[in-house]
Design an enzyme around this catalytic site. Sequence first.
Site, PDB file in Angstrom:
ATOM      1  CD  GLU A 221      -2.765  -1.368   0.138  1.00  0.00           C
ATOM      2  OE1 GLU A 221      -2.939  -0.385  -0.620  1.00  0.00           O
ATOM      3  OE2 GLU A 221      -3.333  -2.453  -0.047  1.00  0.00           O
ATOM      4  CB  CYS A 255      -1.138   7.242   1.775  1.00  0.00           C
ATOM      5  SG  CYS A 255      -2.561   6.280   2.332  1.00  0.00           S
TER       6      CYS A 255
END
Length: 487
Positions: A221, A255
């Site tokens: 991720e 993010c």
Amino acid sequence: MPDLPIDPAIQPRSLLEAQRAAALAASASGPDLRHRLAALARIDSILSHSGDRLHAAIAADFGHRAYPETALAELIPLRASVRFTQRRLAGWMRPRRRRVGASFLPGRAWVMRQPLGCIGIMAPWNYPLFLSVGPLIDALAAGNRVMLKPSDLTPRFGALLAELLAGQFDQAEIAVVNGDLETARAFSALPFDHLLFTGSTAIGHEVMRAASATLTPVTLELGGKSPVIVCPDADPGRTARSLMIGKLFNAGQTCIAPDYVLVPEHRLDEMVAALLREAGRLYPRITGNPDYSCIISERHRHRLEGAVQEAERQGATLRYAPGHAEEREQARASGRLVPTLVTAPPLDCTLMRDEIFGPVLPVLPYRSLEEAIAFVNARPRPLALYCYTDDRRLERMVLDSTISGGGTVNGTLLHCAQPDLPFGGVGGSGMGAYHGEAGFLRFSHTRGFYRPGRFSGFTTMAPPHGTMTRRMLPLMLGRRSRDVRPE
């Protein structure tokens, strides 16, 4: 005699060996439903009873972070994830029937899910609780044992998490490994049955290289530059407010935060003014504002300041909400960075090349929606994409013409908090997805089985091949019988 240096891999390796031994001594199918639900209940108890302590540790690691940000982005979504998983876990665990090919009737096919074994989770510093415990919930639901490595930038949180989990779980079930960069490298090289890493693309390369030595499958991720496409029909006021809430949440250290905004050329000035206005409304002041988070470290603040200064030297214009520009030095002294809009940034500057991860937002004009879509598609695939429009035709045009890990329409960040949506990257923003059933499947091995009926064509057409085989093969191949001749 001088002390010998301690190998940082020894403790993680011994913990993994203990977990493997415990897994081998138990059922290959892992804990039953009752035990898995009980484990999830213990996680929920930690979140319920120790939420304030967890927030205090995170805030101390940051220097300051507002409690609502920890509650909204970490505690609340995690508790929702636990409840969602508990309600659906029995169905996820149940064997599922699969169709049998006509040539293999009468027979029965089915799949069953088994835990992979020992899962490694490497969590980042920006949402240390959500990105540690989120995948932990999925791994426990799938019946696995787990080792967690929190970031060394959140040591207080890491120590508290280790304490809280040790109070509810044996280390053979869940173990927390705290330590520095060398410990992280040793952790990523362990032969887990699956390794999930959340963090930067650069470190993701290192993690994948380390895991490849043991053929450990990985879920990455990562991040990248998540774009916002503001369509021509979007309302500037509503768009600006929604966009700045998402961008400035956790001071942009997210993010999936908006990384740059594409705005119709004829509405650029109007949109920039609306964005600055909303930044000022959300945070009338920066220094001492209890709602505005600090940048995690001096190194990260210097990185952001350097990227902004580079863009300005190359001709970009820096824009601030009223009063924010005058606060820059005071904010800096308190570990904060004022929200900064950057217009006309050179496309080769750091702000437009690298993930920003802070309260800095480039705004770029486009002449047509096709041009905006082409701009996004010419760059690495982002973790998230955001589109603002009330026109379903334009929405479909943007979503059908782009590729991203996920996204939100007329909002930002919110897709990540939906427990029934898979979350993950694609291409340079990562590989693999988890959350909800996608997470259960990510940490499970799906085994396929077939049971033939009492009368099986496979055994009927066994050697020596004769009339039965010659008659059946053309039917199975969809040919006329004269197409198959005996030798």
